[in-house]
Design a protein around this motif. Structure first.
Motif, short mmCIF file in Angstrom:
data_model
loop_
_atom_site.label_atom_id
_atom_site.label_comp_id
_atom_site.label_asym_id
_atom_site.label_seq_id
_atom_site.Cartn_x
_atom_site.Cartn_y
_atom_site.Cartn_z
N GLU A 1 -13.27 2.15 -4.52
CA GLU A 1 -13.32 2.38 -3.09
C GLU A 1 -14.40 1.46 -2.54
N THR A 2 -14.24 0.99 -1.33
CA THR A 2 -15.22 0.07 -0.76
C THR A 2 -15.66 0.56 0.61
N ALA A 3 -16.87 0.16 0.98
CA ALA A 3 -17.41 0.55 2.29
C ALA A 3 -18.42 -0.48 2.75
N ASN A 8 -24.55 7.76 6.87
CA ASN A 8 -23.11 8.00 7.06
C ASN A 8 -22.31 7.68 5.80
N VAL A 9 -22.68 6.60 5.10
CA VAL A 9 -21.94 6.24 3.89
C VAL A 9 -22.11 7.32 2.83
N VAL A 10 -23.33 7.79 2.63
CA VAL A 10 -23.56 8.84 1.63
C VAL A 10 -22.80 10.11 2.02
N VAL A 25 -19.69 12.15 -0.10
CA VAL A 25 -19.74 13.55 -0.50
C VAL A 25 -18.62 14.35 0.17
N GLU A 26 -18.33 14.02 1.42
CA GLU A 26 -17.25 14.74 2.11
C GLU A 26 -15.90 14.50 1.44
N ARG A 27 -15.66 13.26 1.00
CA ARG A 27 -14.37 12.93 0.41
C ARG A 27 -14.25 13.40 -1.03
N HIS A 28 -15.35 13.39 -1.77
CA HIS A 28 -15.28 13.69 -3.20
C HIS A 28 -15.99 14.96 -3.62
N GLY A 29 -16.78 15.53 -2.73
CA GLY A 29 -17.46 16.77 -3.04
C GLY A 29 -18.67 16.60 -3.93
#
Length: 272
Positions: A48-50, A62-64, A68-72
């Motif tokens: 995944e890239t950002a 925001n990136v961190v 966490v929101e997407r992967h928990g």
């Protein structure tokens, strides 16, 4: 569930190699860089890239939070983004000193602050800070870069004691010379200085690419292997020197200052 790593500075070199190495370990890897076009190869490989500029506080948070929101979870933060501002201290403007610290010191600090609440909540996580042999022993003409890496080492040592009760590990990786485009960036930074005229011998030394890259440079994959070792280990070491030059350089910090000063003087004498 796959473990998740967030890596900065993945456009090339160590960051790119580390992302691929952790992919091989079957981790979910979020590779970041200032320009996502530089991450297309990693995206094709399965990362995944950002977009992430470590000098932008809101973007770091925001990136961190997005990871966490997407992967928990966030199992490992690898602070790899950095560059070297070379040049005699007198010739380096304070604004360039600030820019050096903004990337090499403040950037990791921003991401550490964003990651720690999530790691503390899970009582698990590893922070890997990519330093350098230059973070353990200083050399003439590299004082600004040395200062940034010394600072990163000091913060890492303090942080290790602060978060150990929460099940969080902190490891520092200390490469010697690495075969990357790091040299080109360093040469560009030194080329833009307004020279005082007092240090031309030092400039001549650093303008030789071999003086920056050095004999015994290791491929970025060798550094990535060590970062991966720290990331996957249930009990990582506090420090990981990389390469023969890295191990020798780190050991040099135990030498008396007079010996080191004499060695630098000898190098200058023979480089004339």
């Amino acid at each position: 569930m796959e473990k998740v790593a967030l890596i900065t500075g993945c456009s090339s070199g160590i960051g790119d190699a580390t992302a691929r190495s952790l992919l091989h370990e079957e981790w979910t890897v979020v590779a970041t860089a200032r320009n996502t076009e530089d991450l297309e190869g990693l995206a094709d490989a399965g990362c995944e890239t950002a977009e992430l500029d470590v000098t932008k506080p809101a973007q770091c948070t925001n990136v961190v939070d997005d990871v966490v929101e997407r992967h928990g979870r966030l199992d490992c933060l690898v602070n790899n983004a950095g560059y070297a501002q070379l040049g005699p201290l007198e010739d380096v403007p304070t604004r360039e000193l600030h820019r050096q610290f903004d990337v090499n010191v403040y950037g990791p600090h921003r991401l550490i602050r964003a990651a720690l609440p999530h790691m503390r909540e899970r009582e698990d996580g590893t922070i890997v800070n990519v330093s350098s042999v230059s973070g353990r022993v200083a050399t003439p003409g590299m004082g600004v870069y040395n200062g940034s890496k010394f600072a990163l080492e000091g913060m890492s040592d303090a942080l290790r004691g602060e978060v150990s009760d929460y099940g969080i590990d902190v490891a520092v990786v200390e490469p010697g010379p690495v075969e990357t485009n790091f040299t080109d960036r360093a040469e560009a930074e030194i080329g833009g200085l307004d020279r005082s005229g007092a240090y031309e011998q030092l400039y001549a030394f650093f303008e030789d690419a071999s003086a920056v890259n050095g004999v015994g440079a290791v491929p970025p994959e060798a550094v990535a292997e060590v970062i991966t070792e720290a990331a996957v280990s249930p009990d990582p070491r506090s420090r990981y020197p990389v390469g023969r030059a890295g191990r020798f350089g780190v050991a040099a910090r135990f030498l008396p200052d007079r010996w080191l000063d004499a060695a630098y003087a000898l190098v200058r004498r023979f480089s004339r």
